[in-house]
Design an enzyme around this catalytic site. Sequence first.
Site, PDB file in Angstrom:
ATOM      1  CG  HIS A  59      -2.152  -0.934   0.931  1.00 34.73           C
ATOM      2  ND1 HIS A  59      -3.378  -0.522   0.510  1.00 34.73           N
ATOM      3  CD2 HIS A  59      -2.231  -2.284   1.021  1.00 34.73           C
ATOM      4  CE1 HIS A  59      -4.191  -1.576   0.369  1.00 34.73           C
ATOM      5  NE2 HIS A  59      -3.510  -2.657   0.669  1.00 34.73           N
ATOM      6  N   GLY A  99      -4.711 -12.250  -5.494  1.00 35.14           N
ATOM      7  CA  GLY A  99      -3.771 -11.174  -5.180  1.00 35.14           C
ATOM      8  C   GLY A  99      -2.470 -11.311  -5.948  1.00 35.14           C
ATOM      9  CB  SER A 101      -1.205  -8.655 -10.482  1.00 31.42           C
ATOM     10  OG  SER A 101      -1.060  -7.868  -9.353  1.00 31.42           O
ATOM     11  CB  SER A 102      -5.320 -12.591 -12.814  1.00 29.54           C
ATOM     12  OG  SER A 102      -6.395 -12.137 -12.039  1.00 29.54           O
ATOM     13  CG  ASP A 156      -0.705  -4.757  -8.789  1.00 28.30           C
ATOM     14  OD1 ASP A 156       0.218  -4.774  -7.950  1.00 28.30           O
ATOM     15  OD2 ASP A 156      -1.913  -4.769  -8.476  1.00 28.30           O
TER      16      ASP A 156
HETATM   17  C1  GLA Z   1      -3.134  -3.935  -5.101  1.00 29.58           C
HETATM   18  C2  GLA Z   1      -2.985  -2.687  -5.971  1.00 29.58           C
HETATM   19  C3  GLA Z   1      -1.555  -2.171  -5.955  1.00 29.58           C
HETATM   20  C4  GLA Z   1      -1.034  -2.005  -4.526  1.00 29.58           C
HETATM   21  C5  GLA Z   1      -1.328  -3.258  -3.695  1.00 29.58           C
HETATM   22  C6  GLA Z   1      -1.002  -3.082  -2.246  1.00 29.58           C
HETATM   23  O1  GLA Z   1      -2.408  -4.991  -5.655  1.00 29.58           O
HETATM   24  O2  GLA Z   1      -3.364  -2.980  -7.292  1.00 29.58           O
HETATM   25  O3  GLA Z   1      -1.475  -0.960  -6.655  1.00 29.58           O
HETATM   26  O4  GLA Z   1      -1.571  -0.863  -3.922  1.00 29.58           O
HETATM   27  O5  GLA Z   1      -2.682  -3.667  -3.784  1.00 29.58           O
HETATM   28  O6  GLA Z   1       0.355  -2.925  -2.055  1.00 29.58           O
END
Ligand code: GLA
Length: 384
Positions: free
Chosen positions: A35, A126, A128-129, A174
């Site tokens: 974050h 979590g 990032s697909s 991501d």
């Molecule tokens: C998600 C968001 C990212 C980042 C993370 C937390 O993956 O897409 O931009 O903020 O949460 O680190």
Amino acid sequence: MNVEHSVRLAFINHYGREADFIVKAPGRVNLIGEHTDYNDGFVLPCAIEYATFIAVSARDDDKVNVLALDCNNQTDSFFINTELNSHSTQTWSNYVRSVVNELQKSGYTLSGSDICISGNVPQGAGLSSSASLEVGITYAFNHLCNLYIERKEIAKIAQAAENNFVGCNCGIMDQLISACGKQGQALGIDCRSLDLIEVGIDPSMSILMINSNVKRGLLDSEYNLRREQCYAGAEALAKSSLREVSIEEFEAQKHTLKADVAKRVEHIVYENARTLEAMHAFSNNDTTALSKLMMQSHESMRDLFEITTPEIDFLVDIIANVINTHGGVRMTGGGFGGCVVAFVPKVLVKDVIYAIESQYEQQTGLKETIYTSVPSTGVSLISA
Ligand code: GLA
């Protein structure tokens, strides 16, 4: 059958000709720095071997046809030169439409295409697909239409697609790592300047991603709320972002902040410092330092940013008990479920897996899924 092969075959079956090219866009795992990206801070992710594959051929008109193998072979069709609205029922289509929309808003001239999509990045974990899909589609049009967009710009367009059309007000991490990842390296990203620092990952170590399989219901709303609280903190401290707040400044002024805002700010200020330290520790494979930094990061997400769940905390404890100071473990990604990342000496991987398999499901009633990956290269072209 591997995904590249199945996407290639499905393209031929559906469109009756071969694809001109195939794009491979990876998912990611974040090693530390959570974050912090939308606070102009530091993150340390790497691209993973799991990826979205996109087969593409040019068309002579301005129609875009899309086939999504992983969504029951659903299809979508739209025209480039008409105003694009969200698809009312097919969320996946909106990732494609939103990228087209952003590219056109940025002034790029696009042409029609036939597209087939499939991937093996686990969805909702979590990893990032969605970012891999957005980056892959941006890269596909970049190649198809000779747009010459550089990688960081591809990431920005893909992020804008997520922010403006799909809904989550995510940061740049991501999309940037999916666009710029390097084989064998994690990337330290300064999210203010977008400077990238290559951080070599010791080949004697494994990166494990353990999906808690906790359903991530509240992610978007809680995520956007954390973001607002961070911005409120920066404003109260009269800074343009929390990146500008030093530990000393925070400690001197924390009593002036509202209680929940103070907790969020504390997480970000210390997480930025930890991420910078972790870049050195990963480079030197200093696992004693990493075990401490990653655990502090986890505890901060649990107690200050309040984005972990009891199941995730339990998973982290199981793994930490096995690896001790020989590696590190923490929740990774946006939070409220998803994955834990563990940095584990190869010789301990079996023990870690055994410990998870014998304790996690019994305690939580949820069955984990375990993935492993080496740091991988960013979005690339695979010739058809
Ligand atoms: C998600 C968001 C990212 C980042 C993370 C937390 O993956 O897409 O931009 O903020 O949460 O680190």
